[in-house]
Design a protein around this motif. Structure first.
Motif, PDB file in Angstrom:
ATOM      1  N   LYS A  20       0.834  -1.180   0.000  1.00 20.68           N
ATOM      2  CA  LYS A  20       0.000   0.000   0.000  1.00 20.68           C
ATOM      3  C   LYS A  20       0.879   1.244   0.000  1.00 20.68           C
ATOM      4  O   LYS A  20       2.048   1.206   0.360  1.00 20.68           O
ATOM      5  CB  LYS A  20      -0.901   0.002   1.232  1.00 20.68           C
ATOM      6  N   ILE A  21       0.277   2.355  -0.404  1.00 21.68           N
ATOM      7  CA  ILE A  21       0.987   3.626  -0.331  1.00 21.68           C
ATOM      8  C   ILE A  21       1.413   3.881   1.115  1.00 21.68           C
ATOM      9  O   ILE A  21       0.633   3.733   2.046  1.00 21.68           O
ATOM     10  CB  ILE A  21       0.065   4.776  -0.804  1.00 21.68           C
ATOM     11  N   GLN A  22       2.664   4.251   1.282  1.00 23.11           N
ATOM     12  CA  GLN A  22       3.181   4.624   2.596  1.00 23.11           C
ATOM     13  C   GLN A  22       3.645   6.071   2.533  1.00 23.11           C
ATOM     14  O   GLN A  22       4.400   6.447   1.631  1.00 23.11           O
ATOM     15  CB  GLN A  22       4.343   3.718   3.000  1.00 23.11           C
ATOM     16  N   LEU A  23       3.210   6.864   3.492  1.00 20.36           N
ATOM     17  CA  LEU A  23       3.575   8.270   3.542  1.00 20.36           C
ATOM     18  C   LEU A  23       4.355   8.560   4.815  1.00 20.36           C
ATOM     19  O   LEU A  23       4.117   7.934   5.857  1.00 20.36           O
ATOM     20  CB  LEU A  23       2.319   9.151   3.516  1.00 20.36           C
ATOM     21  N   PRO A  24       5.269   9.514   4.773  1.00 16.42           N
ATOM     22  CA  PRO A  24       5.949   9.913   6.006  1.00 16.42           C
ATOM     23  C   PRO A  24       4.951  10.549   6.963  1.00 16.42           C
ATOM     24  O   PRO A  24       3.907  11.079   6.554  1.00 16.42           O
ATOM     25  CB  PRO A  24       6.988  10.932   5.526  1.00 16.42           C
ATOM     26  N   THR A  46       4.357   0.237  -4.361  1.00 20.09           N
ATOM     27  CA  THR A  46       4.897  -0.980  -4.960  1.00 20.09           C
ATOM     28  C   THR A  46       5.945  -0.618  -6.002  1.00 20.09           C
ATOM     29  O   THR A  46       5.792   0.346  -6.752  1.00 20.09           O
ATOM     30  CB  THR A  46       3.771  -1.781  -5.618  1.00 20.09           C
ATOM     31  N   SER A  47       7.018  -1.379  -6.045  1.00 18.43           N
ATOM     32  CA  SER A  47       8.120  -1.115  -6.971  1.00 18.43           C
ATOM     33  C   SER A  47       7.632  -0.928  -8.399  1.00 18.43           C
ATOM     34  O   SER A  47       6.831  -1.727  -8.918  1.00 18.43           O
ATOM     35  CB  SER A  47       9.121  -2.279  -6.909  1.00 18.43           C
ATOM     36  N   ASN A  48       8.080   0.173  -9.019  1.00 22.88           N
ATOM     37  CA  ASN A  48       7.836   0.478 -10.444  1.00 22.88           C
ATOM     38  C   ASN A  48       6.380   0.768 -10.798  1.00 22.88           C
ATOM     39  O   ASN A  48       6.051   0.904 -11.981  1.00 22.88           O
ATOM     40  CB  ASN A  48       8.359  -0.659 -11.338  1.00 22.88           C
ATOM     41  N   THR A  49       5.492   0.880  -9.813  1.00 27.09           N
ATOM     42  CA  THR A  49       4.105   1.205 -10.135  1.00 27.09           C
ATOM     43  C   THR A  49       3.931   2.716 -10.308  1.00 27.09           C
ATOM     44  O   THR A  49       4.768   3.507  -9.879  1.00 27.09           O
ATOM     45  CB  THR A  49       3.151   0.734  -9.027  1.00 27.09           C
ATOM     46  N   TRP A  50       2.820   3.083 -10.961  1.00 29.49           N
ATOM     47  CA  TRP A  50       2.516   4.490 -11.144  1.00 29.49           C
ATOM     48  C   TRP A  50       1.646   4.979  -9.993  1.00 29.49           C
ATOM     49  O   TRP A  50       0.690   4.318  -9.589  1.00 29.49           O
ATOM     50  CB  TRP A  50       1.792   4.715 -12.472  1.00 29.49           C
ATOM     51  N   VAL A  51       2.000   6.146  -9.471  1.00 22.96           N
ATOM     52  CA  VAL A  51       1.270   6.761  -8.359  1.00 22.96           C
ATOM     53  C   VAL A  51       0.539   7.984  -8.894  1.00 22.96           C
ATOM     54  O   VAL A  51       1.122   8.810  -9.609  1.00 22.96           O
ATOM     55  CB  VAL A  51       2.224   7.165  -7.219  1.00 22.96           C
ATOM     56  N   THR A  52      -0.727   8.098  -8.546  1.00 21.53           N
ATOM     57  CA  THR A  52      -1.547   9.228  -8.979  1.00 21.53           C
ATOM     58  C   THR A  52      -1.863  10.125  -7.788  1.00 21.53           C
ATOM     59  O   THR A  52      -2.302   9.639  -6.743  1.00 21.53           O
ATOM     60  CB  THR A  52      -2.864   8.741  -9.608  1.00 21.53           C
ATOM     61  N   ILE A  53      -1.639  11.425  -7.963  1.00 17.60           N
ATOM     62  CA  ILE A  53      -1.900  12.404  -6.900  1.00 17.60           C
ATOM     63  C   ILE A  53      -2.900  13.418  -7.419  1.00 17.60           C
ATOM     64  O   ILE A  53      -2.701  14.012  -8.494  1.00 17.60           O
ATOM     65  CB  ILE A  53      -0.603  13.126  -6.465  1.00 17.60           C
ATOM     66  N   LYS A  54      -3.999  13.628  -6.682  1.00 13.36           N
ATOM     67  CA  LYS A  54      -5.005  14.620  -7.048  1.00 13.36           C
ATOM     68  C   LYS A  54      -5.128  15.644  -5.925  1.00 13.36           C
ATOM     69  O   LYS A  54      -5.240  15.279  -4.751  1.00 13.36           O
ATOM     70  CB  LYS A  54      -6.357  13.952  -7.293  1.00 13.36           C
ATOM     71  N   ASN A  59      -7.929  20.902  -8.649  1.00 14.84           N
ATOM     72  CA  ASN A  59      -8.488  19.761  -9.389  1.00 14.84           C
ATOM     73  C   ASN A  59      -7.534  19.226 -10.447  1.00 14.84           C
ATOM     74  O   ASN A  59      -7.948  18.789 -11.517  1.00 14.84           O
ATOM     75  CB  ASN A  59      -9.817  20.152 -10.051  1.00 14.84           C
ATOM     76  N   ARG A  60      -6.250  19.228 -10.112  1.00  9.02           N
ATOM     77  CA  ARG A  60      -5.248  18.705 -11.037  1.00  9.02           C
ATOM     78  C   ARG A  60      -4.804  17.311 -10.611  1.00  9.02           C
ATOM     79  O   ARG A  60      -4.882  16.945  -9.430  1.00  9.02           O
ATOM     80  CB  ARG A  60      -4.032  19.636 -11.130  1.00  9.02           C
ATOM     81  N   THR A  61      -4.328  16.557 -11.594  1.00 14.15           N
ATOM     82  CA  THR A  61      -3.830  15.206 -11.351  1.00 14.15           C
ATOM     83  C   THR A  61      -2.367  15.131 -11.767  1.00 14.15           C
ATOM     84  O   THR A  61      -1.984  15.615 -12.828  1.00 14.15           O
ATOM     85  CB  THR A  61      -4.640  14.169 -12.141  1.00 14.15           C
ATOM     86  N   PHE A  62      -1.556  14.531 -10.916  1.00 15.46           N
ATOM     87  CA  PHE A  62      -0.128  14.361 -11.183  1.00 15.46           C
ATOM     88  C   PHE A  62       0.191  12.867 -11.083  1.00 15.46           C
ATOM     89  O   PHE A  62      -0.354  12.164 -10.230  1.00 15.46           O
ATOM     90  CB  PHE A  62       0.706  15.134 -10.167  1.00 15.46           C
ATOM     91  N   THR A  63       1.086  12.406 -11.943  1.00 17.71           N
ATOM     92  CA  THR A  63       1.483  11.000 -11.896  1.00 17.71           C
ATOM     93  C   THR A  63       2.996  10.895 -11.816  1.00 17.71           C
ATOM     94  O   THR A  63       3.725  11.720 -12.389  1.00 17.71           O
ATOM     95  CB  THR A  63       0.992  10.227 -13.130  1.00 17.71           C
ATOM     96  N   VAL A  64       3.450   9.885 -11.109  1.00 17.81           N
ATOM     97  CA  VAL A  64       4.883   9.646 -10.970  1.00 17.81           C
ATOM     98  C   VAL A  64       5.083   8.147 -10.792  1.00 17.81           C
ATOM     99  O   VAL A  64       4.259   7.459 -10.189  1.00 17.81           O
ATOM    100  CB  VAL A  64       5.456  10.426  -9.766  1.00 17.81           C
ATOM    101  N   GLN A  65       6.156   7.624 -11.347  1.00 16.05           N
ATOM    102  CA  GLN A  65       6.429   6.190 -11.227  1.00 16.05           C
ATOM    103  C   GLN A  65       7.368   5.937 -10.050  1.00 16.05           C
ATOM    104  O   GLN A  65       8.412   6.588  -9.910  1.00 16.05           O
ATOM    105  CB  GLN A  65       7.059   5.656 -12.509  1.00 16.05           C
ATOM    106  N   ALA A  66       6.966   5.003  -9.212  1.00 18.48           N
ATOM    107  CA  ALA A  66       7.821   4.606  -8.093  1.00 18.48           C
ATOM    108  C   ALA A  66       9.069   3.911  -8.625  1.00 18.48           C
ATOM    109  O   ALA A  66       9.038   3.222  -9.638  1.00 18.48           O
ATOM    110  CB  ALA A  66       7.063   3.675  -7.151  1.00 18.48           C
ATOM    111  N   GLY A  67      10.167   4.095  -7.923  1.00 16.66           N
ATOM    112  CA  GLY A  67      11.420   3.488  -8.336  1.00 16.66           C
ATOM    113  C   GLY A  67      11.513   2.027  -7.963  1.00 16.66           C
ATOM    114  O   GLY A  67      10.552   1.415  -7.471  1.00 16.66           O
ATOM    115  N   LYS A  68      12.676   1.477  -8.180  1.00 16.72           N
ATOM    116  CA  LYS A  68      12.899   0.056  -7.917  1.00 16.72           C
ATOM    117  C   LYS A  68      12.636  -0.285  -6.456  1.00 16.72           C
ATOM    118  O   LYS A  68      12.132  -1.373  -6.132  1.00 16.72           O
ATOM    119  CB  LYS A  68      14.328  -0.318  -8.299  1.00 16.72           C
ATOM    120  N   GLU A  69      12.987   0.643  -5.551  1.00 18.60           N
ATOM    121  CA  GLU A  69      12.774   0.412  -4.125  1.00 18.60           C
ATOM    122  C   GLU A  69      11.402   0.893  -3.665  1.00 18.60           C
ATOM    123  O   GLU A  69      11.093   0.842  -2.475  1.00 18.60           O
ATOM    124  CB  GLU A  69      13.863   1.119  -3.309  1.00 18.60           C
TER     125      GLU A  69
END
Length: 459
Positions: A20-24, A46-54, A59-69
């Motif tokens: 699951k998504i883990q946040l500080p 999860t490694s290499n998955t895409w994360v979506t932030i709204k 009302n904007r959406t941002f995406t970023v791919q998680a790294g290997k770790e």
């Protein structure tokens, strides 16, 4: 045997499940984000998955791919102060952060005088705290994140804590200094204010510097767990976007003023390097007078001097003087005065407010005229004055024998210089003001801000 196989299969299946998504901890409900900038949001997925932030404010959406770790980080623009807002973060499973405010965020660090809560400690109360608690209103947009005090020999990516609203119950455990600073800042700017408090009582400055910083300074590695507080209580916040730093520390370094003189200038450099956001404001509190190794000695006066001299050399910095707030026992109880003086500094130097005093006059130079020493000051927002019916005290003058004698002092109303003489010294060459461990202020500006202790010699 079959039970063992079933257990191992279940364990392997659990390990293979998407994380699951883990946040500080600092990215959580009720947080305050810095306005009108690109803030950072980060965490693990999860490694290499895409994360979506709204973000609900635009009302904007941002995406970023998680790294290997599994690590991910994204920059998100923030608007003018306001709220409450929400942030949705998902890699297939959604987390929604709620009741988010956008305003001004300050990072507050140091030792016990920074962490001392509004409820005080046993035998050490905070002046005015009960009135604050009685009038507390959690709807006032000032919020606090207090990091759990801990050390670590290695760099940490997270800490423990939660964002709190200013209810009576919550404020009891909140830093008194941070509260009074944030309260005045919020009231004046009329925007939400967030205070991240990461402080540790009884600490030395070596612990707050990164290993890289202390490794470059001779003698620093031999003292008091170098870098362990930086690792556990500074490094985890490096991605959290802030407006500036507040710092209150120095007492535990009084035993070695010369080492402190080498270490203190590195602190704002080190913090700014960690945040990588340029020369963020760095406002700090000069240590108050106290007994230390003896009331009449000058060890802690030297620490105050180091802090005073660094105000001139550290870019985008300012020092609050507390020469009038010291005491023989415990921690100074007048945290409101300290917090408000820090707020004056920030309001003037960071937010451009004008028309009030925020920085007391500072010692500049001396001129000798026969038996008189004439002291000049650098003036910013105010000038030296003598309160009615109060004499200037704690001045001393010395001649070639380097023996200091009590002196009389007066202010020249025309030049605003202080003129000092001592009957025992016919040919003076040096002057000191309040240059002892425990002393009291007698020289103030017209706004009631005290002038720091100083000396013209280097003996």
């Amino acid at each position: 045997m079959n039970k063992i196989y079933v257990f191992l299969f279940a364990l392997l299946w659990t390990i293979s499940l998407p994380a699951k998504i883990q946040l500080p901890a600092v990215l959580s409900n009720q947080m305050v984000l810095q306005q009108q900038t690109d803030i950072k949001l980060w965490g693990k997925a999860t490694s290499n998955t895409w994360v979506t932030i709204k973000t609900s404010w635009n009302n904007r959406t941002f995406t970023v791919q998680a790294g290997k770790e599994g690590n991910w980080l994204v920059s998100v623009p923030t608007p003018l102060a306001g709220g409450p807002y929400e942030i949705s973060i998902s890699d297939g499973e959604e987390i929604v952060l709620k009741d988010i405010l956008i305003g001004e965020v300050w990072f507050c660090s140091g030792q016990s005088n920074m962490s001392m809560p509004l409820q005080g400690w046993n035998g050490q109360p905070i002046e005015g705290a009960n009135e604050v608690l009685v009038k507390a209103n959690e709807n006032i947009p000032v919020r606090f994140f207090t990091a759990t005090a801990k050390t670590s020999p290695t760099l940490q990516e997270d800490t423990y804590g939660e964002w709190l609203k200013p209810s009576s119950e919550n404020l009891q455990s909140v830093s008194a200094l941070a509260y009074f600073y944030g309260q005045l800042l919020q009231e004046t700017l009329d925007v939400p204010v967030g205070l991240v408090v990461s402080a540790f009582g009884g600490s030395k400055i070596e612990s707050w510097l990164s290993y890289k910083a202390v490794d470059d300074i001779p003698g620093a590695l031999a003292h008091h767990s170098p870098s362990q507080l930086y690792n556990a209580m500074i490094h985890p916040f490096k991605n959290y976007t802030i407006k500036g730093f507040l710092w209150y520390q120095g007492e535990n370094n009084w035993v070695d003023p010369e080492l402190y003189a080498r270490l203190f200038p590195e602190l704002p450099k080190d913090f700014r390097r960690a945040w990588n956001a340029g020369e963020l404001p760095f406002y700090y509190v000069q240590i108050a007078p106290g007994p230390y190794d003896g009331v009449e000695k000058t060890t802690s006066a030297r620490i105050r001097e180091v802090q005073m001299l660094n105000e001139k050399t550290i870019p985008n910095a300012g020092m609050v003087v507390t020469l009038d707030l010291g005491g023989l026992y415990g921690h100074p109880s007048k945290k409101k005065e300290v917090g408000h003086r820090l707020a004056y500094m920030a309001l003037a130097k960071t937010y451009g407010r004008k028309g009030f005093g925020y920085q007391a006059p500072a010692y500049k130079s001396i001129e000798i005229n026969k038996q008189e020493i004439i002291i000049s000051f650098e003036y910013t927002s105010s000038r030296c004055v003598v309160p009615a019916f109060v004499n200037l005290e704690n001045f001393e003058v010395a001649g070639a024998d380097r023996i200091f004698y009590p002196a009389t002092a007066r202010i020249n109303e025309r030049t605003r210089c202080v003129v000092v003489t001592a009957e025992e010294v016919t040919h003076p060459i040096a002057v000191r003001y309040a240059y002892k461990n425990f002393t009291k202020a007698s020289l103030f500006d017209e706004y009631g801000l005290p002038v720091s202790s100083f000396r013209s010699d280097n003996w």
